[in-house]
Design a protein around this motif. Structure first.
Motif, PDB file in Angstrom:
ATOM      1  N   ALA A 572       0.849  -1.194   0.000  1.00 39.38           N
ATOM      2  CA  ALA A 572       0.000   0.000   0.000  1.00 39.38           C
ATOM      3  C   ALA A 572       0.883   1.243   0.000  1.00 39.38           C
ATOM      4  O   ALA A 572       1.740   1.410   0.877  1.00 39.38           O
ATOM      5  CB  ALA A 572      -0.918   0.005   1.219  1.00 39.38           C
ATOM      6  N   GLU A 573       0.676   2.137  -0.966  1.00 36.69           N
ATOM      7  CA  GLU A 573       1.483   3.352  -1.041  1.00 36.69           C
ATOM      8  C   GLU A 573       0.655   4.516  -1.552  1.00 36.69           C
ATOM      9  O   GLU A 573      -0.388   4.341  -2.184  1.00 36.69           O
ATOM     10  CB  GLU A 573       2.710   3.149  -1.923  1.00 36.69           C
ATOM     11  CG  GLU A 573       2.434   3.013  -3.395  1.00 36.69           C
ATOM     12  CD  GLU A 573       3.718   2.921  -4.211  1.00 36.69           C
ATOM     13  OE1 GLU A 573       3.761   3.532  -5.292  1.00 36.69           O
ATOM     14  OE2 GLU A 573       4.675   2.247  -3.777  1.00 36.69           O
ATOM     15  N   PHE A 574       1.132   5.724  -1.228  1.00 37.25           N
ATOM     16  CA  PHE A 574       0.459   6.944  -1.670  1.00 37.25           C
ATOM     17  C   PHE A 574       0.779   7.212  -3.134  1.00 37.25           C
ATOM     18  O   PHE A 574       1.949   7.212  -3.536  1.00 37.25           O
ATOM     19  CB  PHE A 574       0.904   8.141  -0.825  1.00 37.25           C
ATOM     20  CG  PHE A 574       0.437   8.091   0.596  1.00 37.25           C
ATOM     21  CD1 PHE A 574      -0.895   8.283   0.911  1.00 37.25           C
ATOM     22  CD2 PHE A 574       1.335   7.863   1.631  1.00 37.25           C
ATOM     23  CE1 PHE A 574      -1.328   8.246   2.230  1.00 37.25           C
ATOM     24  CE2 PHE A 574       0.927   7.817   2.946  1.00 37.25           C
ATOM     25  CZ  PHE A 574      -0.420   8.003   3.242  1.00 37.25           C
ATOM     26  N   MET A 575      -0.248   7.457  -3.913  1.00 35.02           N
ATOM     27  CA  MET A 575      -0.079   7.853  -5.310  1.00 35.02           C
ATOM     28  C   MET A 575      -0.078   9.378  -5.462  1.00 35.02           C
ATOM     29  O   MET A 575       0.472   9.906  -6.424  1.00 35.02           O
ATOM     30  CB  MET A 575      -1.198   7.253  -6.164  1.00 35.02           C
ATOM     31  CG  MET A 575      -1.365   5.743  -6.006  1.00 35.02           C
ATOM     32  SD  MET A 575       0.118   4.827  -6.436  1.00 35.02           S
ATOM     33  CE  MET A 575       0.136   5.062  -8.216  1.00 35.02           C
ATOM     34  N   LYS A 576      -0.679  10.060  -4.481  1.00 36.79           N
ATOM     35  CA  LYS A 576      -0.708  11.520  -4.480  1.00 36.79           C
ATOM     36  C   LYS A 576      -0.896  11.974  -3.046  1.00 36.79           C
ATOM     37  O   LYS A 576      -1.866  11.599  -2.395  1.00 36.79           O
ATOM     38  CB  LYS A 576      -1.859  12.050  -5.348  1.00 36.79           C
ATOM     39  CG  LYS A 576      -1.967  13.570  -5.373  1.00 36.79           C
ATOM     40  CD  LYS A 576      -3.159  14.017  -6.213  1.00 36.79           C
ATOM     41  CE  LYS A 576      -3.279  15.534  -6.197  1.00 36.79           C
ATOM     42  NZ  LYS A 576      -4.473  15.997  -6.963  1.00 36.79           N
ATOM     43  N   TYR A 577       0.062  12.746  -2.519  1.00 34.81           N
ATOM     44  CA  TYR A 577      -0.042  13.203  -1.137  1.00 34.81           C
ATOM     45  C   TYR A 577       0.979  14.315  -0.903  1.00 34.81           C
ATOM     46  O   TYR A 577       2.170  14.076  -0.810  1.00 34.81           O
ATOM     47  CB  TYR A 577       0.199  12.043  -0.169  1.00 34.81           C
ATOM     48  CG  TYR A 577       0.118  12.411   1.300  1.00 34.81           C
ATOM     49  CD1 TYR A 577      -0.343  13.650   1.742  1.00 34.81           C
ATOM     50  CD2 TYR A 577       0.509  11.501   2.269  1.00 34.81           C
ATOM     51  CE1 TYR A 577      -0.417  13.968   3.072  1.00 34.81           C
ATOM     52  CE2 TYR A 577       0.439  11.800   3.629  1.00 34.81           C
ATOM     53  CZ  TYR A 577      -0.018  13.037   4.018  1.00 34.81           C
ATOM     54  OH  TYR A 577      -0.095  13.357   5.347  1.00 34.81           O
ATOM     55  N   GLU A 578       0.487  15.547  -0.825  1.00 34.07           N
ATOM     56  CA  GLU A 578       1.326  16.684  -0.459  1.00 34.07           C
ATOM     57  C   GLU A 578       0.876  17.173   0.913  1.00 34.07           C
ATOM     58  O   GLU A 578      -0.257  17.602   1.088  1.00 34.07           O
ATOM     59  CB  GLU A 578       1.201  17.794  -1.509  1.00 34.07           C
ATOM     60  CG  GLU A 578       1.754  17.401  -2.873  1.00 34.07           C
ATOM     61  CD  GLU A 578       1.699  18.540  -3.870  1.00 34.07           C
ATOM     62  OE1 GLU A 578       1.292  19.652  -3.461  1.00 34.07           O
ATOM     63  OE2 GLU A 578       2.055  18.334  -5.038  1.00 34.07           O
ATOM     64  N   ASP A 579       1.767  17.074   1.880  1.00 38.91           N
ATOM     65  CA  ASP A 579       1.458  17.424   3.261  1.00 38.91           C
ATOM     66  C   ASP A 579       1.698  18.919   3.466  1.00 38.91           C
ATOM     67  O   ASP A 579       2.844  19.371   3.484  1.00 38.91           O
ATOM     68  CB  ASP A 579       2.330  16.608   4.213  1.00 38.91           C
ATOM     69  CG  ASP A 579       1.981  16.842   5.674  1.00 38.91           C
ATOM     70  OD1 ASP A 579       1.193  17.771   5.952  1.00 38.91           O
ATOM     71  OD2 ASP A 579       2.487  16.101   6.534  1.00 38.91           O
ATOM     72  N   PRO A 580       0.620  19.714   3.639  1.00 40.65           N
ATOM     73  CA  PRO A 580       0.823  21.156   3.804  1.00 40.65           C
ATOM     74  C   PRO A 580       1.464  21.506   5.146  1.00 40.65           C
ATOM     75  O   PRO A 580       2.133  22.532   5.261  1.00 40.65           O
ATOM     76  CB  PRO A 580      -0.603  21.717   3.721  1.00 40.65           C
ATOM     77  CG  PRO A 580      -1.489  20.568   4.112  1.00 40.65           C
ATOM     78  CD  PRO A 580      -0.803  19.334   3.645  1.00 40.65           C
ATOM     79  N   LEU A 581       1.280  20.682   6.170  1.00 42.55           N
ATOM     80  CA  LEU A 581       1.880  20.981   7.473  1.00 42.55           C
ATOM     81  C   LEU A 581       3.392  20.800   7.439  1.00 42.55           C
ATOM     82  O   LEU A 581       4.147  21.618   7.970  1.00 42.55           O
ATOM     83  CB  LEU A 581       1.262  20.081   8.547  1.00 42.55           C
ATOM     84  CG  LEU A 581      -0.213  20.349   8.870  1.00 42.55           C
ATOM     85  CD1 LEU A 581      -0.728  19.316   9.862  1.00 42.55           C
ATOM     86  CD2 LEU A 581      -0.393  21.759   9.445  1.00 42.55           C
ATOM     87  N   ALA A 582       3.838  19.717   6.826  1.00 44.40           N
ATOM     88  CA  ALA A 582       5.277  19.441   6.759  1.00 44.40           C
ATOM     89  C   ALA A 582       5.921  20.082   5.541  1.00 44.40           C
ATOM     90  O   ALA A 582       7.155  20.143   5.452  1.00 44.40           O
ATOM     91  CB  ALA A 582       5.518  17.932   6.732  1.00 44.40           C
ATOM     92  N   GLY A 583       5.103  20.532   4.570  1.00 47.24           N
ATOM     93  CA  GLY A 583       5.662  21.086   3.339  1.00 47.24           C
ATOM     94  C   GLY A 583       6.412  20.053   2.539  1.00 47.24           C
ATOM     95  O   GLY A 583       7.438  20.350   1.928  1.00 47.24           O
ATOM     96  N   ALA A 584       5.892  18.812   2.518  1.00 42.71           N
ATOM     97  CA  ALA A 584       6.599  17.706   1.868  1.00 42.71           C
ATOM     98  C   ALA A 584       5.661  16.968   0.926  1.00 42.71           C
ATOM     99  O   ALA A 584       4.435  16.969   1.096  1.00 42.71           O
ATOM    100  CB  ALA A 584       7.155  16.741   2.913  1.00 42.71           C
ATOM    101  N   ASP A 585       6.250  16.344  -0.081  1.00 42.71           N
ATOM    102  CA  ASP A 585       5.510  15.510  -1.021  1.00 42.71           C
ATOM    103  C   ASP A 585       5.794  14.049  -0.676  1.00 42.71           C
ATOM    104  O   ASP A 585       6.927  13.581  -0.750  1.00 42.71           O
ATOM    105  CB  ASP A 585       5.955  15.813  -2.452  1.00 42.71           C
ATOM    106  CG  ASP A 585       5.097  15.082  -3.486  1.00 42.71           C
ATOM    107  OD1 ASP A 585       4.284  14.213  -3.099  1.00 42.71           O
ATOM    108  OD2 ASP A 585       5.246  15.384  -4.691  1.00 42.71           O
ATOM    109  N   TYR A 586       4.736  13.321  -0.283  1.00 47.82           N
ATOM    110  CA  TYR A 586       4.896  11.935   0.163  1.00 47.82           C
ATOM    111  C   TYR A 586       4.450  10.935  -0.903  1.00 47.82           C
ATOM    112  O   TYR A 586       4.201   9.766  -0.579  1.00 47.82           O
ATOM    113  CB  TYR A 586       4.112  11.707   1.445  1.00 47.82           C
ATOM    114  CG  TYR A 586       4.670  12.450   2.640  1.00 47.82           C
ATOM    115  CD1 TYR A 586       6.036  12.664   2.767  1.00 47.82           C
ATOM    116  CD2 TYR A 586       3.830  12.946   3.633  1.00 47.82           C
ATOM    117  CE1 TYR A 586       6.557  13.348   3.848  1.00 47.82           C
ATOM    118  CE2 TYR A 586       4.340  13.624   4.729  1.00 47.82           C
ATOM    119  CZ  TYR A 586       5.700  13.827   4.831  1.00 47.82           C
ATOM    120  OH  TYR A 586       6.220  14.502   5.907  1.00 47.82           O
TER     121      TYR A 586
END
Length: 707
Positions: A572-586
Motif C-alpha cells: 500500500a502506497e500513496f499515489m498523491k499526497y502533499e502534506d501542507p503541514l510538513a511542506g513535503a511531497d509523500y
C-alpha cells in the motif's frame, strides 16, 4: 536493494504455505483408514452477507472463527482475532479507546472507523468501544474489502461481525476462572436455558478482569496500564412459532484502567516497560446497549428487523508531553448516544436460481466531546474545546444473485447512502490564548452510490472461483481539535476494490484452502496528521492504492491433529499526497500501519489419554490438548513521512490442557520468547519520537467448568 525483491519473497511465502498444506493434506490421505468419511473438517455456516450460507459458498474474502476455535486458541480480545486473520492489523495502544483497525492497508487513526464493527447485527459506530473483552461468543467473521452494498458507510476496508451465543431448549451453565502473571484474575460465566420449552428462553453471561500493569511509572511509583473491568449481557428469546424468532438483549460495561504508558522511543527499545510521567494516566468507561431483533420466515420471503441503541461515557486523562516535566497534559470527556434501525426482506432459503436481499437502514448519533488542554509549562494556560456533534443518515440497499447453467452465479448490488452532520464548537483559553478563541457552527451532507458486481463459477461441489468489483465509502466529518478553521471539516473518501479468488474443499473435505488477489484504489483519502499542539486533525490528501493477496487454509492431518495457516501480503502506497503541514511531497511513500505481510501457523493435537475418567461428576474420556501458534507481522511504518519504521516481529503462543466431560484445566503462554516490539510510535512536529512497548510474555492457568 532488497526492497525490490520483497514481493518475490511474499510470493514464495504464499507458495510455501500452499505447498505445506497440500503436502500435509496428502499425508493425511495416505494415513486415512476410515472410508466412511468420518474424518472431515466440519462445515462452517456464516451470515456475512446477511443470510445463512456455508463459508465455502460465499464468493468473498471471509475468515470465520468458531466457538470451539475461540476457546482452543484463547481468543478474548480483538487483538487476538487480528493475529489469526490475514491482512488484518489492529493497533491497540495508550488506552482501550485507541483501537486502530486496518484491513489490506486501509484503516483509521483518531477518525471514524474504516472497518465496520457489528455485534449481533448492531453497528458500533465509534472505534473507542471496539476494544472490549469477548465472552460467550458463537462466531467471529471478518470480511475483507469494501462492503458498501450491504453494510454502507465506514466499511470501505471491511467488516468485523461478532455473533454471541443465543439461548435455546438446552440448559448451558459454565464458568472460566483464569489466574496469570501480572496479578491477572479473570472470570467468565454464562447461564442459558428455557423458561417455557420451545417458546421462551433466557441467557446471562459476564466477564470480570483485573490485572496489574505491564509498565511501571517510575516517577509516581505506580503501574501505568493496569486493568479493572466488568462486562455483562442478558438475553430474552421468544419463538412462539417455527417462523417467528424474537431476541431482546441488553449489555453493559464498566472499566477503570491505567492509561498511556508512553515514553521516548529510545527507552521503549532499551527499557520497554518503564516510563516517567508526572501526570497519572486514567481511563474510565461506562457503556450500555440494547437491541431487538425480529425474524419472520414466510413462504415467499423472509423479514428481519434490527433495532439498536448504544450509549457510552468515556473519560481520559493523559500526560501529553510523555515525560516527568510539568509541560502539558490533557483531559478528554466523550458522551455518545447512537440509535440504528434496519429492515430487511430476503428470498427464502429454497428459492432456487434467484437469491435476493433488500432493505432500508437509518441511524442517528449525538456526541458531546470535551477536550481540555493544560499547559502548566507555558504560563498555566488552560484551553477548553467543546464540540456538540450530531449526525443522522438513511440508506436503501439491494443485492440479487441469479444462477445460470447450474454453475455460474451472477450478482449485482446497489446501495444509496445519505448522511447529514453538524457541529457546534466553542474554544476558549485562560489566562491567555495559545490558539485564538473560536466559536462556530457548521453542517455538511454526504451521499454515495455504492455498487457491487460479482461472478462466481462452481467447477465442482468443492471448487469455486470468483471475481468482483465493489465500491466503499467513508463519510466526511469535523475535527474537534485544530489550529485553523480551514481544517475544521474534511470530505468523504471512496474506494474501489477489484478482486479474484478461489475457495476449495479438497481431499474428501480434509483440506480447506482459499486464496484471493486484490487491488484497491482509494481517492480523497482521509489521513490523520499530528499538530505541534499535541493534537490531531484529519485532512483529505489525495490518492493511494493497495494491492496484494491472501491465502488461508486448514487441514485435518489425522484424527485429532489439525493445522491452520494463513498468509497475507499488502503493498500500500500513496499515489498523491502533499502534506501542507510538513511542506513535503509523500508520493510513493508507504501507507502507515500497513504491514507488508501477516501470517499465522497453528498446530493442534487433541487425543484421549484415559478412556474413562470418573471424577468430578465426569463419566467419559480425559483428553490432552496441545496447541502451538507462530504469528508474524512484517515491516511497516508508523507515519506518513516513513521516518519511523517498525521491523518485522514474530510471536509464539502455547496452550496445554486436560479436558474432561465437565472440567478443563489449561496452561497457556503468550509471547513465549518475550519478543520486544512497539505497540505504537509517533512524533509531534518539533518533538522527539515517542512510543509504547508491546505486551510482554504472559502466562497463566484457566479452570473451566460446564454443565
Amino acid at each position: 536493494m532488497f526492497e525490490k525483491y520483497k514481493p518475490k519473497r511474499a510470493v514464495l511465502g504464499l507458495l510455501a504455505t500452499l505447498g505445506l498444506l497440500a503436502c500435509l493434506g496428502a499425508q493425511a490421505v495416505a494415513g486415512e483408514t476410515d472410508e466412511s468419511g468420518a474424518m472431515q473438517l466440519e462445515p462452517m455456516v456464516v451470515t456475512a452477507e446477511k443470510r445463512k450460507e456455508n463459508l465455502q459458498d460465499v464468493p468473498s474474502s471471509i475468515s470465520a472463527i468458531t466457538d470451539t476455535q475461540i476457546i482452543d486458541s484463547g481468543i478474548s480480545t480483538l487483538q487476538d482475532v487480528s493475529n489469526r486473520i490475514p491482512n488484518l492489523f489492529v493497533c491497540n495502544w495508550g488506552f482501550r479507546g485507541n483501537s486502530f483497525v486496518f484491513v489490506r492497508g486501509l484503516g483509521a487513526v483518531n477518525n471514524d472507523p474504516a472497518v465496520g464493527f457489528y455485534v449481533d447485527d448492531v453497528n458500533y459506530m465509534d472505534s473507542r468501544v471496539f476494544d472490549s473483552n469477548l465472552f460467550d461468543i458463537e462466531r467471529i467473521e471478518v470480511l475483507r474489502g469494501p462492503q458498501g452494498t450491504l453494510y454502507g458507510r465506514n466499511s470501505l476496508a471491511g467488516v468485523i461481525n461478532i455473533i454471541t451465543k443465543k439461548p435455546d431448549n438446552e440448559f448451558h451453565v459454565g464458568a472460566d476462572q483464569t489466574f496469570g502473571n501480572y496479578g491477572l484474575m479473570e472470570t467468565d460465566m454464562h447461564l442459558r436455558g428455557p423458561i417455557v420449552d420451545d417458546t421462551l428462553f433466557f441467557g446471562f453471561s459476564g466477564n470480570i478482569e483485573q490485572r496489574d500493569g505491564y509498565s511501571r511509572n517510575d516517577y509516581l511509583d505506580k503501574d501505568g496500564d493496569d486493568r479493572n473491568d466488568k462486562s455483562g449481557r442478558a438475553q430474552l428469546r421468544w419463538t412462539p412459532t417455527d417462523r417467528l424468532d424474537v431476541l431482546a438483549q441488553v449489555d453493559g460495561e464498566q472499566l477503570d484502567d491505567g492509561a498511556f504508558p508512553v515514553t521516548s522511543l529510545n527507552q521503549v527499545d532499551s527499557d520497554p516497560h518503564n516510563f516517567s510521567h508526572n501526570v497519572e494516566g486514567e481511563h474510565q468507561r461506562n457503556s450500555v446497549g440494547t437491541s431487538l431483533k425480529v425474524g419472520y420466515d414466510a413462504d415467499m420471503l423472509g423479514f428481519t428487523s434490527i433495532t439498536g441503541y448504544r450509549h457510552y461515557d468515556d473519560d481520559v486523562i493523559n500526560d501529553q508531553d510523555f515525560t516527568a516535566a510539568d509541560l502539558y497534559w490533557a483531559k478528554e470527556r466523550v458522551r455518545d448516544d447512537q440509535f440504528s434501525q434496519e429492515f430487511r426482506l430476503s428470498s427464502p432459503g429454497d428459492s432456487g436460481v434467484w437469491q435476493w436481499i433488500g432493505g432500508l437502514y437509518g441511524f442517528s448519533e449525538d456526541k458531546d466531546h470535551y477536550l481540555q488542554m493544560n499547559y502548566p509549562g507555558f504560563g498555566g494556560v488552560v484551553e477548553d474545546a467543546h464540540s456538540d456533534l450530531e449526525s443522522y443518515g438513511y440508506a436503501a440497499f439491494g443485492q440479487i444473485t441469479r444462477t445460470v447453467f447450474d454453475k455460474l452465479d451472477v450478482t449485482g448490488g446497489l446501495r444509496l447512502d445519505y448522511e447529514h452532520r453538524s457541529i457546534d464548537y466553542k474554544r476558549e483559553s485562560a489566562p491567555f490564548a495559545i490558539n485564538p478563541d473560536l466559536t462556530f457552527s457548521d453542517s455538511i451532507d454526504n451521499s454515495a452510490v455504492l455498487p457491487k458486481f460479482q461472478l462466481a463459477y462452481h467447477w465442482t461441489d468443492s471448487i469455486m472461483t470468483y471475481a468482483g468489483v465493489s465500491r466503499g465509502y467513508r463519510s466526511g466529518g469535523f475535527n474537534t481539535g485544530f489550529t485553523s478553521i480551514a481544517d475544521a471539516s474534511f470530505d468523504p473518501e471512496y474506494s474501489w476494490n477489484y478482486e479474484i479468488g478461489a475457495k476449495t474443499s479438497l481431499l474428501d473435505n480434509r483440506l480447506m484452502l482459499n486464496a484471493s488477489v486484490f487491488y484497491i484504489d482509494l481517492s480523497d483519502q482521509q489521513v490523520t496528521q499530528l499538530l505541534p499542539t499535541a493534537n490531531t486533525i484529519v485532512q483529505n490528501v489525495g490518492r493511494s492504492r493497495s494491492r496484494g493477496f491472501e491465502v488461508e487454509g486448514n487441514v485435518l492431518l489425522a484424527e485429532g491433529l489439525t493445522m491452520d495457516a494463513s498468509f497475507g501480503y499488502t503493498d500500500a502506497e500513496f499515489m498523491k499526497y502533499e502534506d501542507p503541514l510538513a511542506g513535503a511531497d509523500y508520493k510513493g511513500n508507504k501507507v502507515p500501519l500497513a504491514p507488508e505481510y501477516t501470517f499465522n501457523v497453528a498446530l493442534q493435537y487433541r487425543r484421549p489419554i484415559m478412556d474413562h475418567f470418573d471424577m468430578f461428576w465426569s463419566d467419559g474420556p480425559l483428553n490432552l490438548l496441545v496447541r502451538g501458534e507462530l504469528q508474524g507481522i512484517g515491516d511497516f511504518y508508523w507515519n506518513t513521512a516513513n521516518s519511523i519504521k517498525e521491523d518485522a516481529h514474530k510471536l509464539v503462543n502455547l496452550r496445554l490442557g486436560l479436558e474432561s466431560e465437565h472440567f478443563d484445566l489449561t496452561f497457556w503462554v503468550k509471547n513465549l520468547f518475550n519478543a520486544h516490539y512497539r505497540a505504537v510510535a509517533f512524533e509531534f512536529p518539533g518533538s522527539d519520537p515517542v512510543g509504547q512497548a508491546g505486551d510482554p510474555r504472559t502466562f497463566g492457568l484457566t479452570l473451566s467448568g460446564r454443565f
